[in-house]
Motif scaffolding. Structure first.
Motif, PDB file in Angstrom:
ATOM      1  N   UNK A   1       0.823  -1.207   0.000  1.00 51.50           N
ATOM      2  CA  UNK A   1       0.000   0.000   0.000  1.00 51.50           C
ATOM      3  C   UNK A   1       0.861   1.263   0.000  1.00 51.50           C
ATOM      4  N   UNK A   2       2.037   1.187   0.612  1.00 55.05           N
ATOM      5  CA  UNK A   2       2.929   2.345   0.648  1.00 55.05           C
ATOM      6  C   UNK A   2       3.541   2.655  -0.714  1.00 55.05           C
ATOM      7  N   UNK A   3       3.797   1.632  -1.536  1.00 54.97           N
ATOM      8  CA  UNK A   3       4.503   1.850  -2.800  1.00 54.97           C
ATOM      9  C   UNK A   3       3.593   1.869  -4.018  1.00 54.97           C
ATOM     10  N   UNK A   4       2.360   1.380  -3.884  1.00 54.94           N
ATOM     11  CA  UNK A   4       1.435   1.342  -5.013  1.00 54.94           C
ATOM     12  C   UNK A   4       0.326   2.368  -4.820  1.00 54.94           C
ATOM     13  N   UNK A   5      -0.215   2.859  -5.940  1.00 55.48           N
ATOM     14  CA  UNK A   5      -1.294   3.831  -5.870  1.00 55.48           C
ATOM     15  C   UNK A   5      -2.658   3.192  -5.643  1.00 55.48           C
ATOM     16  N   UNK A   6      -2.817   1.946  -5.981  1.00 53.42           N
ATOM     17  CA  UNK A   6      -4.104   1.274  -5.818  1.00 53.42           C
ATOM     18  C   UNK A   6      -4.153   0.479  -4.532  1.00 53.42           C
ATOM     19  N   UNK A   7      -5.347   0.086  -4.165  1.00 53.66           N
ATOM     20  CA  UNK A   7      -5.503  -0.745  -2.977  1.00 53.66           C
ATOM     21  C   UNK A   7      -5.104  -2.176  -3.305  1.00 53.66           C
ATOM     22  N   UNK A   8      -4.297  -2.752  -2.473  1.00 58.79           N
ATOM     23  CA  UNK A   8      -3.882  -4.133  -2.639  1.00 58.79           C
ATOM     24  C   UNK A   8      -4.887  -5.033  -1.920  1.00 58.79           C
ATOM     25  N   UNK A   9      -5.117  -6.215  -2.443  1.00 61.58           N
ATOM     26  CA  UNK A   9      -6.068  -7.121  -1.802  1.00 61.58           C
ATOM     27  C   UNK A   9      -5.374  -8.426  -1.428  1.00 61.58           C
ATOM     28  N   UNK A  10      -5.915  -9.074  -0.423  1.00 62.71           N
ATOM     29  CA  UNK A  10      -5.389 -10.354   0.045  1.00 62.71           C
ATOM     30  C   UNK A  10      -6.536 -11.116   0.681  1.00 62.71           C
ATOM     31  N   UNK A  11      -6.776 -12.351   0.238  1.00 70.33           N
ATOM     32  CA  UNK A  11      -7.868 -13.143   0.782  1.00 70.33           C
ATOM     33  C   UNK A  11      -7.443 -13.739   2.115  1.00 70.33           C
ATOM     34  N   UNK A  12      -8.100 -13.319   3.189  1.00 68.67           N
ATOM     35  CA  UNK A  12      -7.786 -13.828   4.525  1.00 68.67           C
ATOM     36  C   UNK A  12      -8.503 -15.129   4.830  1.00 68.67           C
ATOM     37  N   UNK A  13      -9.569 -15.414   4.121  1.00 69.33           N
ATOM     38  CA  UNK A  13     -10.367 -16.595   4.399  1.00 69.33           C
ATOM     39  C   UNK A  13     -11.741 -16.188   4.882  1.00 69.33           C
ATOM     40  N   UNK A  14     -12.506 -17.170   5.235  1.00 62.62           N
ATOM     41  CA  UNK A  14     -13.869 -16.911   5.681  1.00 62.62           C
ATOM     42  C   UNK A  14     -13.903 -16.613   7.178  1.00 62.62           C
TER      43      UNK A  14
END
Length: 71
Positions: A49-62
């Motif tokens: 998030x610090x180096x990219x302009x877009x929101x990064x996503x990551x699947x944490x699970x249910x």
């Protein structure tokens, strides 16, 4: 039961309604190894998030939650 996608930040920052873990939800059986992997994933996403302009996503699970009766 209704399933839907929710941002984790909305849950932990109170932007969504309040939830509680239902009594029927099984307890966590994670060891330090799994907790370390989760923390590593969280730090990696923060760095992205610090180096990219877009929101990064990551699947944490249910996550199973129930609306809080106090809300």
């Amino acid at each position: 039961m209704q399933a839907k996608e929710t941002l984790f930040a909305d849950l932990v920052q109170g932007r969504a309604q309040q939830f509680q873990v239902p009594l029927y939800q099984r307890t966590y059986s994670w060891t330090e190894k799994q907790l370390n992997q989760l923390w590593s994933d969280v730090l990696e996403q923060a760095e992205l998030l610090e180096v990219e302009d877009g929101a990064s996503t990551h699947f944490l699970g249910s996550v199973v939650l129930a609306p809080s009766p106090q809300n």
